[in-house]
Motif scaffolding. Structure first.
Motif, PDB file in Angstrom:
ATOM      1  N   PHE A  55       0.849  -1.202   0.000  1.00 18.31           N
ATOM      2  CA  PHE A  55       0.000   0.000   0.000  1.00 18.31           C
ATOM      3  C   PHE A  55       0.884   1.252   0.000  1.00 18.31           C
ATOM      4  O   PHE A  55       1.056   1.907   1.029  1.00 18.31           O
ATOM      5  CB  PHE A  55      -0.919   0.008   1.224  1.00 18.31           C
ATOM      6  CG  PHE A  55      -1.855  -1.164   1.294  1.00 18.31           C
ATOM      7  CD1 PHE A  55      -3.108  -1.114   0.712  1.00 18.31           C
ATOM      8  CD2 PHE A  55      -1.471  -2.333   1.947  1.00 18.31           C
ATOM      9  CE1 PHE A  55      -3.967  -2.195   0.771  1.00 18.31           C
ATOM     10  CE2 PHE A  55      -2.320  -3.423   2.010  1.00 18.31           C
ATOM     11  CZ  PHE A  55      -3.566  -3.368   1.416  1.00 18.31           C
ATOM     12  N   PRO A  56       1.481   1.571  -1.142  1.00 14.97           N
ATOM     13  CA  PRO A  56       2.372   2.745  -1.209  1.00 14.97           C
ATOM     14  C   PRO A  56       1.675   4.004  -0.699  1.00 14.97           C
ATOM     15  O   PRO A  56       0.492   4.225  -0.964  1.00 14.97           O
ATOM     16  CB  PRO A  56       2.697   2.850  -2.701  1.00 14.97           C
ATOM     17  CG  PRO A  56       2.427   1.492  -3.250  1.00 14.97           C
ATOM     18  CD  PRO A  56       1.304   0.927  -2.447  1.00 14.97           C
ATOM     19  N   LEU A  57       2.392   4.804   0.021  1.00 15.80           N
ATOM     20  CA  LEU A  57       1.922   6.050   0.639  1.00 15.80           C
ATOM     21  C   LEU A  57       0.915   5.781   1.763  1.00 15.80           C
ATOM     22  O   LEU A  57       1.134   6.150   2.916  1.00 15.80           O
ATOM     23  CB  LEU A  57       1.306   7.001  -0.393  1.00 15.80           C
ATOM     24  CG  LEU A  57       2.278   7.680  -1.360  1.00 15.80           C
ATOM     25  CD1 LEU A  57       1.534   8.637  -2.299  1.00 15.80           C
ATOM     26  CD2 LEU A  57       3.358   8.443  -0.600  1.00 15.80           C
ATOM     27  N   LEU A  58      -0.200   5.139   1.470  1.00  7.34           N
ATOM     28  CA  LEU A  58      -1.221   4.898   2.485  1.00  7.34           C
ATOM     29  C   LEU A  58      -0.683   4.028   3.619  1.00  7.34           C
ATOM     30  O   LEU A  58      -1.068   4.195   4.778  1.00  7.34           O
ATOM     31  CB  LEU A  58      -2.451   4.225   1.843  1.00  7.34           C
ATOM     32  CG  LEU A  58      -3.300   5.096   0.907  1.00  7.34           C
ATOM     33  CD1 LEU A  58      -4.443   4.261   0.327  1.00  7.34           C
ATOM     34  CD2 LEU A  58      -3.856   6.292   1.666  1.00  7.34           C
ATOM     35  N   GLY A  59       0.194   3.090   3.286  1.00  2.00           N
ATOM     36  CA  GLY A  59       0.758   2.212   4.302  1.00  2.00           C
ATOM     37  C   GLY A  59       1.544   2.968   5.362  1.00  2.00           C
ATOM     38  O   GLY A  59       1.688   2.498   6.494  1.00  2.00           O
ATOM     39  N   ARG A  60       2.042   4.145   4.989  1.00  2.00           N
ATOM     40  CA  ARG A  60       2.808   4.951   5.947  1.00  2.00           C
ATOM     41  C   ARG A  60       1.928   5.436   7.108  1.00  2.00           C
ATOM     42  O   ARG A  60       2.426   5.700   8.203  1.00  2.00           O
ATOM     43  CB  ARG A  60       3.441   6.159   5.249  1.00  2.00           C
ATOM     44  CG  ARG A  60       4.555   5.780   4.297  1.00  2.00           C
ATOM     45  CD  ARG A  60       5.093   6.970   3.537  1.00  2.00           C
ATOM     46  NE  ARG A  60       6.191   6.581   2.652  1.00  2.00           N
ATOM     47  CZ  ARG A  60       7.478   6.867   2.875  1.00  2.00           C
ATOM     48  NH1 ARG A  60       7.820   7.542   3.955  1.00  2.00           N
ATOM     49  NH2 ARG A  60       8.400   6.475   2.021  1.00  2.00           N
ATOM     50  N   LEU A  61       0.638   5.580   6.868  1.00  2.00           N
ATOM     51  CA  LEU A  61      -0.261   6.061   7.913  1.00  2.00           C
ATOM     52  C   LEU A  61      -0.300   5.101   9.096  1.00  2.00           C
ATOM     53  O   LEU A  61      -0.506   5.517  10.240  1.00  2.00           O
ATOM     54  CB  LEU A  61      -1.672   6.237   7.344  1.00  2.00           C
ATOM     55  CG  LEU A  61      -1.838   7.348   6.300  1.00  2.00           C
ATOM     56  CD1 LEU A  61      -3.263   7.342   5.759  1.00  2.00           C
ATOM     57  CD2 LEU A  61      -1.511   8.705   6.923  1.00  2.00           C
ATOM     58  N   ARG A  62      -0.096   3.813   8.812  1.00  2.00           N
ATOM     59  CA  ARG A  62      -0.094   2.826   9.898  1.00  2.00           C
ATOM     60  C   ARG A  62       0.973   3.160  10.929  1.00  2.00           C
ATOM     61  O   ARG A  62       0.746   3.088  12.135  1.00  2.00           O
ATOM     62  CB  ARG A  62       0.133   1.433   9.302  1.00  2.00           C
ATOM     63  CG  ARG A  62       0.044   0.301  10.310  1.00  2.00           C
ATOM     64  CD  ARG A  62       1.409  -0.147  10.778  1.00  2.00           C
ATOM     65  NE  ARG A  62       1.293  -1.271  11.724  1.00  2.00           N
ATOM     66  CZ  ARG A  62       2.304  -1.758  12.403  1.00  2.00           C
ATOM     67  NH1 ARG A  62       3.514  -1.221  12.274  1.00  2.00           N
ATOM     68  NH2 ARG A  62       2.135  -2.758  13.228  1.00  2.00           N
ATOM     69  N   TYR A  63       2.150   3.546  10.469  1.00  2.00           N
ATOM     70  CA  TYR A  63       3.253   3.845  11.379  1.00  2.00           C
ATOM     71  C   TYR A  63       3.065   5.194  12.058  1.00  2.00           C
ATOM     72  O   TYR A  63       3.499   5.395  13.186  1.00  2.00           O
ATOM     73  CB  TYR A  63       4.583   3.772  10.617  1.00  2.00           C
ATOM     74  CG  TYR A  63       4.785   2.412   9.985  1.00  2.00           C
ATOM     75  CD1 TYR A  63       5.281   1.356  10.746  1.00  2.00           C
ATOM     76  CD2 TYR A  63       4.443   2.165   8.660  1.00  2.00           C
ATOM     77  CE1 TYR A  63       5.446   0.092  10.194  1.00  2.00           C
ATOM     78  CE2 TYR A  63       4.598   0.912   8.093  1.00  2.00           C
ATOM     79  CZ  TYR A  63       5.097  -0.128   8.863  1.00  2.00           C
ATOM     80  OH  TYR A  63       5.237  -1.376   8.320  1.00  2.00           O
ATOM     81  N   VAL A  64       2.402   6.115  11.367  1.00  5.69           N
ATOM     82  CA  VAL A  64       2.083   7.412  11.980  1.00  5.69           C
ATOM     83  C   VAL A  64       1.110   7.208  13.141  1.00  5.69           C
ATOM     84  O   VAL A  64       1.313   7.722  14.246  1.00  5.69           O
ATOM     85  CB  VAL A  64       1.472   8.374  10.933  1.00  5.69           C
ATOM     86  CG1 VAL A  64       0.969   9.642  11.617  1.00  5.69           C
ATOM     87  CG2 VAL A  64       2.496   8.718   9.862  1.00  5.69           C
ATOM     88  N   PHE A  65       0.049   6.425  12.898  1.00  9.84           N
ATOM     89  CA  PHE A  65      -0.944   6.184  13.948  1.00  9.84           C
ATOM     90  C   PHE A  65      -0.355   5.369  15.104  1.00  9.84           C
ATOM     91  O   PHE A  65      -0.692   5.588  16.264  1.00  9.84           O
ATOM     92  CB  PHE A  65      -2.158   5.453  13.367  1.00  9.84           C
ATOM     93  CG  PHE A  65      -2.950   6.269  12.388  1.00  9.84           C
ATOM     94  CD1 PHE A  65      -3.105   7.643  12.565  1.00  9.84           C
ATOM     95  CD2 PHE A  65      -3.554   5.688  11.284  1.00  9.84           C
ATOM     96  CE1 PHE A  65      -3.836   8.401  11.675  1.00  9.84           C
ATOM     97  CE2 PHE A  65      -4.290   6.441  10.378  1.00  9.84           C
ATOM     98  CZ  PHE A  65      -4.428   7.811  10.578  1.00  9.84           C
ATOM     99  N   GLU A  66       0.524   4.436  14.771  1.00  8.83           N
ATOM    100  CA  GLU A  66       1.163   3.638  15.815  1.00  8.83           C
ATOM    101  C   GLU A  66       2.006   4.521  16.721  1.00  8.83           C
ATOM    102  O   GLU A  66       2.040   4.346  17.938  1.00  8.83           O
ATOM    103  CB  GLU A  66       2.039   2.551  15.187  1.00  8.83           C
ATOM    104  CG  GLU A  66       2.641   1.586  16.206  1.00  8.83           C
ATOM    105  CD  GLU A  66       3.460   0.496  15.544  1.00  8.83           C
ATOM    106  OE1 GLU A  66       4.474   0.848  14.888  1.00  8.83           O
ATOM    107  OE2 GLU A  66       3.115  -0.682  15.656  1.00  8.83           O
ATOM    108  N   ASP A  67       2.689   5.495  16.126  1.00 15.42           N
ATOM    109  CA  ASP A  67       3.503   6.418  16.906  1.00 15.42           C
ATOM    110  C   ASP A  67       2.635   7.343  17.757  1.00 15.42           C
ATOM    111  O   ASP A  67       2.996   7.710  18.875  1.00 15.42           O
ATOM    112  CB  ASP A  67       4.396   7.243  15.971  1.00 15.42           C
ATOM    113  CG  ASP A  67       5.345   8.151  16.730  1.00 15.42           C
ATOM    114  OD1 ASP A  67       6.215   7.622  17.460  1.00 15.42           O
ATOM    115  OD2 ASP A  67       5.205   9.385  16.617  1.00 15.42           O
ATOM    116  N   MET A  68       1.472   7.698  17.220  1.00 14.48           N
ATOM    117  CA  MET A  68       0.574   8.619  17.939  1.00 14.48           C
ATOM    118  C   MET A  68      -0.253   7.916  19.011  1.00 14.48           C
ATOM    119  O   MET A  68      -0.786   8.563  19.916  1.00 14.48           O
ATOM    120  CB  MET A  68      -0.377   9.293  16.943  1.00 14.48           C
ATOM    121  CG  MET A  68       0.294  10.251  15.988  1.00 14.48           C
ATOM    122  SD  MET A  68      -0.857  10.841  14.714  1.00 14.48           S
ATOM    123  CE  MET A  68      -2.126  11.600  15.715  1.00 14.48           C
TER     124      MET A  68
END
Length: 526
Positions: A55-68
């Motif tokens: 999931f290019p680009l969208l997959g990055r949100l998973r790590y953002v939310f995990e950090d938050m």
């Protein structure tokens, strides 16, 4: 999603180029979409993270939310009483006392007083007037072999090393200790200039790495120890056998926090992760441990010397007691740490599943010292999530003479429980070696907060004593604290942790619950 990204990127690129054919400024559109396309291509090419690859680009949100997630949990989800490791109610009390704000609460307790584990203290119909009591009780530490006894506060700063904490945090803590007249434990990371420059009383902790007391090979150096122990700021020496955060595991200093300055103080290589050995090389048996303590006392000029441990095998502590009795040599104090952990970074298995919790360990150590009839020689300190006056009361009732606190003192100096202590990214500048983050911690302001927290927490402890009708902490006992163990069943701490008779461990038949551990204990081996 990979195909959608690829086709979309080609389409957007072609559209912008076509548009630029008619209007050249359309190329500025690549300033917006260009970085997104590059990031997406990077996601597809890399092979370590499947979500980003699929999931290019969208997959990055998973790590953002995990950090938050921890921040969202702390500020928006958790209730005032269920946060961990320290709930919001306790954090609020620490901050309020540190800032000299109102620390009273309206409308009754938020705690479920009928829940299993709820505890309370028995008060008296004839309480004492707080204003007529000693507001800052002291505990004299030092037995017959001690030439420089120390009068310690009932609450002190527990062990936290420079390197784990920033220079500004160490200075603020030590300055606060100087203002408030209480002791500051250096942690096992050695004596740094930041511990010494403000003149606060120090408990110098010696760990398995012997930092500030070692030779180039990492072995204990009597000469280096004698030199540093002579500092007038050093009031006591604590030999660390184990700590609650990771009992049975050596200390850890992440490489990101091991700056050249930290490395020079510890005599290690900068930038490397420093693992202290899990065991001491200066002694191997209980007898050697007791003799080593005597050696440290002599090298220090007769200052109080003790040891810190989290209780593991009961037989090993009984072995130490047997060695003390056999040699007729006693430490001036023993610090009991709890397996509930502390400020040190540790593998989760060690933090969660290794070591006896503080209350169990504290009651056991007090029982053993009384059972071997040596309690009169040794003071007991309690270190393990001591945050409030009631928790000091409870620890003293179980056998402690005084308490040490680390996490509460970190919060008094600015910690917000961001849980980034091991990453060198502490946002408040407390647990980091990043000079830019450290700048946010103002020493002058924070030292006052540390002194305030200590003052008002000790006063709350004294007020609770007065409410119980007691004029001295020595009159506290296990009968005075009750715990709900089931919905309709209440037990006192004396019933949960029964005391034993003085000298009973020296009798032909020792108390039944300790017989197996006693039989396997030897003064000559652990």
């Amino acid at each position: 999603m990979r195909k959608i990204f690829i086709y979309s990127s080609i389409a957007v690129t072609a559209l912008l180029l076509l548009w630029a054919y008619f209007w050249i400024d359309a190329l500025f559109g690549f300033l917006l979409v260009g970085p997104l396309i590059v990031m997406g291509v990077q996601d597809i090419v890399q092979k370590k993270q499947s979500i980003k690859r699929n999931f290019p680009l969208l997959g990055r949100l998973r790590y953002v939310f995990e950090d938050m997630r921890p921040k969202i949990q702390q500020y928006f989800v958790e209730s005032d009483t269920d946060g961990a490791p320290i709930n919001r109610n306790d954090r609020s009390v620490i901050y309020q006392r540190a800032k000299r704000q109102v620390d009273t609460t309206p409308f009754g307790t938020q705690m479920n007083v009928y829940a299993e584990g709820y505890e309370w203290m028995s008060h008296s119909i004839v309480p004492l007037d707080f204003h007529s009591m000693e507001h800052s009780p002291r505990v004299l530490i030092g037995n017959r072999d001690c030439k420089q006894p120390y009068a310690a506060s009932v609450l002190n700063i527990s062990a936290m090393s420079f390197g784990s904490l920033s220079a500004n945090a160490v200075e603020a803590l030590n300055s606060g200790a100087k203002i408030g007249g209480f002791a500051h434990n250096t942690g096992e990371g050695g004596l740094s200039p930041y511990h010494l420059k403000n003149g606060g009383d120090l408990i110098w902790q010696i760990g398995t790495g012997y930092f500030s007391a070692r030779d180039e090979a990492g072995n204990f150096s009597p000469e280096a120890f004698r030199k540093n122990a002579a500092n007038p700021e050093v009031k006591m020496i604590e030999l660390k056998l184990s700590q609650g955060a990771k009992p049975g595991h050596g200390g850890i200093l992440p490489g990101k926090k091991n700056t050249p300055e930290v490395a020079a103080i510890r005599m290690v290589k900068a930038g490397t992760t420093v693992f202290s050995p899990p065991y001491h090389s200066a002694f191997k048996t209980p007898r050697e441990l007791v003799l080593f303590i005597q050696q440290l006392r002599e090298l220090s000029g007769g200052k109080p010397v003790g040891f810190k441990l989290c209780i593991g095998r009961k037989s090993e502590f009984i072995s130490i007691c047997k060695a003390m009795v056999a040699l007729d040599i006693y430490p001036d104090f023993i610090t009991v740490d709890g397996g509930e952990g502390g400020t040190g970074a540790a593998p989760p298995e060690f933090s969660n599943f290794v070591g006896m919790p503080l209350l169990d360990g504290l009651a056991f150590v007090d029982n053993m010292l009384k059972g071997f009839n040596i309690r009169q020689h040794i003071r007991i300190g309690a270190s393990g999530k001591i945050l409030t006056g009631f928790q000091i009361i409870r620890a003293v009732a179980l056998g402690a003479d005084y308490c040490n606190s680390a996490r509460a003192m970190m919060m008094a100096v600015g910690c917000i429980q961001a849980l980034e202590c091991h990453k060198n990214t502490c946002p408040t500048g407390v647990a980091t070696q990043d000079p830019e983050l450290m700048k946010g911690l103002d020493i002058t302001d924070k030292r006052t907060r540390v002194a305030n927290f200590h003052k008002y927490t000790v006063e709350s402890f004294v007020e609770l004593l007065g409410a119980a009708g007691l004029d001295t902490p020595a009159k506290l006992n296990r009968h005075q604290i009750s715990r709900r163990v089931f919905t309709n069943k209440v037990r006192t701490l004396e019933q949960i942790y029964p005391s034993i008779k003085v000298g009973s461990m020296l009798e032909p038949v020792v108390p039944k619950r300790y017989q197996k551990s006693f039989a396997s204990a030897s003064a000559d081996e652990f």
